[in-house]
Scaffold this active site. Sequence first.
Site, PDB file in Angstrom:
ATOM      1  N   ASP A   1      -8.009  11.703  -7.505  1.00 41.32           N
ATOM      2  CA  ASP A   1      -6.639  11.327  -7.877  1.00 41.32           C
ATOM      3  C   ASP A   1      -5.748  12.487  -8.308  1.00 41.32           C
ATOM      4  O   ASP A   1      -4.556  12.474  -8.041  1.00 41.32           O
ATOM      5  CB  ASP A   1      -6.694  10.283  -9.009  1.00 41.32           C
ATOM      6  CG  ASP A   1      -5.394   9.507  -9.181  1.00 41.32           C
ATOM      7  OD1 ASP A   1      -4.839   9.047  -8.166  1.00 41.32           O
ATOM      8  OD2 ASP A   1      -4.932   9.353 -10.323  1.00 41.32           O
TER       9      ASP A   1
ATOM     10  N   GLY B   1      -4.030   0.449 -17.383  1.00 38.13           N
ATOM     11  CA  GLY B   1      -4.501   1.814 -17.147  1.00 38.13           C
ATOM     12  C   GLY B   1      -3.456   2.917 -17.098  1.00 38.13           C
ATOM     13  O   GLY B   1      -3.344   3.723 -18.014  1.00 38.13           O
ATOM     14  N   GLY B   2      -2.695   2.934 -16.022  1.00 37.40           N
ATOM     15  CA  GLY B   2      -1.761   4.046 -15.806  1.00 37.40           C
ATOM     16  C   GLY B   2      -0.723   4.185 -16.908  1.00 37.40           C
ATOM     17  O   GLY B   2      -0.154   5.259 -17.101  1.00 37.40           O
TER      18      GLY B   2
ATOM     19  N   GLY C   1     -14.324   6.344   7.229  1.00 39.20           N
ATOM     20  CA  GLY C   1     -15.214   7.424   7.655  1.00 39.20           C
ATOM     21  C   GLY C   1     -14.744   8.128   8.930  1.00 39.20           C
ATOM     22  O   GLY C   1     -14.943   9.338   9.093  1.00 39.20           O
TER      23      GLY C   1
ATOM     24  N   SER D   1       0.121   6.170  -4.417  1.00 39.63           N
ATOM     25  CA  SER D   1      -0.806   5.237  -5.047  1.00 39.63           C
ATOM     26  C   SER D   1      -1.257   4.158  -4.063  1.00 39.63           C
ATOM     27  O   SER D   1      -0.442   3.603  -3.324  1.00 39.63           O
ATOM     28  CB  SER D   1      -0.126   4.579  -6.246  1.00 39.63           C
ATOM     29  OG  SER D   1       0.283   5.583  -7.147  1.00 39.63           O
ATOM     30  N   ALA D   2      -2.555   3.877  -4.084  1.00 44.77           N
ATOM     31  CA  ALA D   2      -3.163   2.870  -3.202  1.00 44.77           C
ATOM     32  C   ALA D   2      -2.923   3.159  -1.718  1.00 44.77           C
ATOM     33  O   ALA D   2      -2.724   2.249  -0.923  1.00 44.77           O
ATOM     34  CB  ALA D   2      -2.698   1.461  -3.574  1.00 44.77           C
TER      35      ALA D   2
ATOM     36  N   LYS E   1      -6.548   7.773  -1.271  1.00 49.72           N
ATOM     37  CA  LYS E   1      -7.169   8.988  -1.823  1.00 49.72           C
ATOM     38  C   LYS E   1      -8.638   8.747  -2.171  1.00 49.72           C
ATOM     39  O   LYS E   1      -9.506   9.522  -1.773  1.00 49.72           O
ATOM     40  CB  LYS E   1      -6.413   9.478  -3.073  1.00 49.72           C
ATOM     41  CG  LYS E   1      -5.052  10.087  -2.773  1.00 49.72           C
ATOM     42  CD  LYS E   1      -4.366  10.632  -4.020  1.00 49.72           C
ATOM     43  CE  LYS E   1      -4.143   9.589  -5.075  1.00 49.72           C
ATOM     44  NZ  LYS E   1      -3.341   8.433  -4.662  1.00 49.72           N
ATOM     45  N   THR E   2      -8.905   7.687  -2.934  1.00 47.99           N
ATOM     46  CA  THR E   2     -10.287   7.430  -3.335  1.00 47.99           C
ATOM     47  C   THR E   2     -11.174   7.276  -2.096  1.00 47.99           C
ATOM     48  O   THR E   2     -12.278   7.821  -2.028  1.00 47.99           O
ATOM     49  CB  THR E   2     -10.371   6.165  -4.216  1.00 47.99           C
ATOM     50  OG1 THR E   2      -9.523   6.356  -5.347  1.00 47.99           O
ATOM     51  CG2 THR E   2     -11.795   5.899  -4.677  1.00 47.99           C
TER      52      THR E   2
HETATM   53  P1  GTP Z   1      -4.480   5.301  -6.493  1.00 52.21           P
HETATM   54  O1  GTP Z   1      -5.752   5.164  -7.280  1.00 52.21           O
HETATM   55  O2  GTP Z   1      -3.529   4.164  -6.763  1.00 52.21           O
HETATM   56  O3  GTP Z   1      -3.807   6.618  -6.659  1.00 52.21           O
HETATM   57  O4  GTP Z   1      -4.817   5.051  -4.953  1.00 52.21           O
HETATM   58  P2  GTP Z   1      -5.654   5.799  -3.819  1.00 52.21           P
HETATM   59  O5  GTP Z   1      -4.744   6.687  -3.041  1.00 52.21           O
HETATM   60  O6  GTP Z   1      -6.892   6.402  -4.363  1.00 52.21           O
HETATM   61  O7  GTP Z   1      -5.977   4.559  -2.855  1.00 52.21           O
HETATM   62  P3  GTP Z   1      -7.354   3.960  -2.331  1.00 52.21           P
HETATM   63  O8  GTP Z   1      -8.237   4.974  -1.673  1.00 52.21           O
HETATM   64  O9  GTP Z   1      -7.950   3.181  -3.431  1.00 52.21           O
HETATM   65  O10 GTP Z   1      -6.865   2.979  -1.177  1.00 52.21           O
HETATM   66  C1  GTP Z   1      -6.129   1.839  -1.412  1.00 52.21           C
HETATM   67  C2  GTP Z   1      -6.021   0.940  -0.228  1.00 52.21           C
HETATM   68  O11 GTP Z   1      -5.885   1.624   1.010  1.00 52.21           O
HETATM   69  C3  GTP Z   1      -7.250   0.049  -0.094  1.00 52.21           C
HETATM   70  O12 GTP Z   1      -6.802  -1.257   0.143  1.00 52.21           O
HETATM   71  C4  GTP Z   1      -7.954   0.603   1.111  1.00 52.21           C
HETATM   72  O13 GTP Z   1      -8.682  -0.386   1.750  1.00 52.21           O
HETATM   73  C5  GTP Z   1      -6.830   1.157   1.966  1.00 52.21           C
HETATM   74  N1  GTP Z   1      -7.282   2.307   2.791  1.00 52.21           N
HETATM   75  C6  GTP Z   1      -7.848   3.441   2.334  1.00 52.21           C
HETATM   76  N2  GTP Z   1      -8.176   4.272   3.354  1.00 52.21           N
HETATM   77  C7  GTP Z   1      -7.768   3.662   4.484  1.00 52.21           C
HETATM   78  C8  GTP Z   1      -7.806   4.025   5.870  1.00 52.21           C
HETATM   79  O14 GTP Z   1      -8.279   5.087   6.257  1.00 52.21           O
HETATM   80  N3  GTP Z   1      -7.276   3.123   6.757  1.00 52.21           N
HETATM   81  C9  GTP Z   1      -6.725   1.949   6.332  1.00 52.21           C
HETATM   82  N4  GTP Z   1      -6.229   1.130   7.261  1.00 52.21           N
HETATM   83  N5  GTP Z   1      -6.695   1.562   5.039  1.00 52.21           N
HETATM   84  C10 GTP Z   1      -7.195   2.409   4.126  1.00 52.21           C
HETATM   85  C1  SPV Z   2      -1.941   5.207  -9.365  1.00 56.82           C
HETATM   86  O1  SPV Z   2      -1.197   4.233  -9.548  1.00 56.82           O
HETATM   87  O2  SPV Z   2      -1.598   6.172  -8.655  1.00 56.82           O
HETATM   88  C2  SPV Z   2      -3.297   5.244  -9.957  1.00 56.82           C
HETATM   89  C3  SPV Z   2      -3.652   4.215 -10.911  1.00 56.82           C
HETATM   90  O3  SPV Z   2      -4.056   6.147  -9.679  1.00 56.82           O
HETATM   91  S1  SPV Z   2      -2.906   4.495 -12.470  1.00 56.82           S
HETATM   92  O4  SPV Z   2      -3.869   5.154 -13.323  1.00 56.82           O
HETATM   93  O5  SPV Z   2      -2.561   3.185 -12.975  1.00 56.82           O
HETATM   94  O6  SPV Z   2      -1.743   5.328 -12.318  1.00 56.82           O
HETATM   95 MN    MN Z   3      -3.122   7.678  -8.417  1.00 53.20          MN
END
Ligand code: GTP
Ligand code: SPV
Ligand code: MN
Length: 583
Positions: free
Chosen positions: A275, A198-199, A492, A248-249, A252-253
């Site tokens: 994102d 993807g990225g 939440g 990342s991860a 945000k989502t």
């Molecule tokens: P990218 O798509 O990579 O940019 O990531 P993102 O920032 O959108 O991350 P995403 O919301 O997918 O969260 C990734 C991880 O963080 C998952 O394993 C979630 O379970 C964890 N996570 C998200 N929100 C919380 C939170 O409020 N508390 C905790 N403990 N974990 C969280």
């Molecule tokens: C990230 O890594 O921050 C993502 C997934 O949102 S990717 O599109 O692979 O960059």
């Molecule tokens: Mn991202």
Amino acid sequence: MHSNRAVKQWVEEMVKLTKPDNIVWLDGSEEEREGLTKQALKTGEMIELDQEKYPGGLYHRTAINDVARVEHLTFICTSKKEDAGPTNNWMAPSEAYEKLGKLFDGSMKGRTMYVIPYLMGPAASGFSKVGIELTDSIYVVLNMRIMTRMGKVAMDYLADSSNFVKGLHSKGELDPEKRFICHFPEDNTIWSIGSGYGGNVLLGKKCFSLRLASYMGRQEGWLAEHMLILGIENPKGEVSYIAAAFPSACGKTNLAMLVPPKSLSGYKAWTVGDDIAWMRVGEDGRLWAVNPEAGFFGVVPGTNMKSNPNAMLTTTKNTIFTNVVLTPEKTVWWEGMRVEPPEYATDWMGNPWTPGNGKNGAHPNSRFTAPARQCPSISPAWENPKGVPISAILFGGRRARIAPLVYQSFNWEQGVFVGATMASETTAAATGAVGVVRRDPMAMLPFCGYNMGDYFDHWLKMVKKTPNPPKIFNVNWFRTSEKGEFLWPGYGENLRVLNWILSRCNGEVGAVETPIGYLPEVDDIDISGLEGVSRDMVKTLLNVDRESWKEEVKDLADFLGKFDRLPGKIKEEYDSLIKRFEF
Ligand code: GTP
Ligand code: SPV
Ligand code: MN
């Protein structure tokens, strides 16, 4: 489709280089999707999911050594090395074109080249931008269809202009030794070879909408950021918008799709983007944010009906799952789904897998690709041509100690300092070690398309033309106890923190002044109806530990020392921080 001369000429050049057997110009129609899907099913590139349980659902596995972004193989190719700056890998444009040119030479022999015109931003917006991606991967085409507004709509928007981002992608040999993701911001060009993840290959996303767009934004006076956009509607029906940059991860989502807890059921949360945010100054002097994407490319593991029901509901149809567990019934499963695992299945690598065999069935960076319009919480304003007005900007990351649950910066400049110095534990979204704390300014370390010192300067200057700037905050959902357990329930429940933030924006609540910024009074974080969190825990979550910060500022000095173009204002903010602590 072929009437734009600049497009035609460039495609011809790239055809000469890559030598595909066929060329297919895509218009984005439904018949086209059906045809491509059929073809991908035939070759095994895609696997069809149970169409009753997942209408339009597809499954894909990447190569085992190709599961995340590759930051060490990602380059910013400006003519001067200084313009890429100390945080980016740099290659001279001539060297990059030559090196990758050799790899692209004949790379599409025996394959089809797909020409994907796409639009980043709503079709009705004057701020949107066009890209064209040439690729030999149907997986890329099917993902780009979801993630962008693709086909005729983009060519119509472009009309006879030559102003488009030229993206060239080939899977090549999927050999990590021959994998490069190169950006030429001075030429509006992206060349990506050797990957199918993807990225690295959905060129509209990080490559265009962050790396190239950040470069454009500096020249044109706007911001392209790694941020979610979320609207919070209070019980009176008033909606306020926030934008938040987490690496990342790092959530945000999840925050973008937040579901208010029962005790705050008078509130509603509206997803605008998960994102990327393109932010411009509006006529009213506020900062307005647009989500340039049309879909979500979200982390799968840990997603379940409790943590993120909106993501679960978004992905029930027309969704591509990459690198999760595939069951014999052609359904999907992953760790943290909170659904009984299948007795036996096939893991992300295609190997036989049983629960409890000690191995992850889904890759930690497995992803779903789903249309944004399918999200139950999608904001009615998500395609507004001018975007939505931002009241608060949040920075945050994974910090086990140091960072309190939330604090507010004293002003814009100090807020920029807070963003510039943020740090987070690394995740599986990029190859390399996981869980290592690193500085990731504004969550843009892997995505800034130019010298990061200049980027800080651009941020500092933005306020001069923004009479009503958003307030800047820092949040940390990931603080842990001595035992390593998360102290804050997150998801939440994060609305409780957003409510404090919005009350601060509206001047409705006071704060405690500390050396790092304004913190909430313990009782101003509403924990009514929240099981498992005591007032004492909130106190711990809000603690600013002097000794830890003493170490932190030492590390910060090292970090800031790396910048050749560090704005004086950032150094001043650093000195003020030390002074306020009286270290
Ligand atoms: P990218 O798509 O990579 O940019 O990531 P993102 O920032 O959108 O991350 P995403 O919301 O997918 O969260 C990734 C991880 O963080 C998952 O394993 C979630 O379970 C964890 N996570 C998200 N929100 C919380 C939170 O409020 N508390 C905790 N403990 N974990 C969280
Ligand atoms: C990230 O890594 O921050 C993502 C997934 O949102 S990717 O599109 O692979 O960059
Ligand atoms: Mn991202």
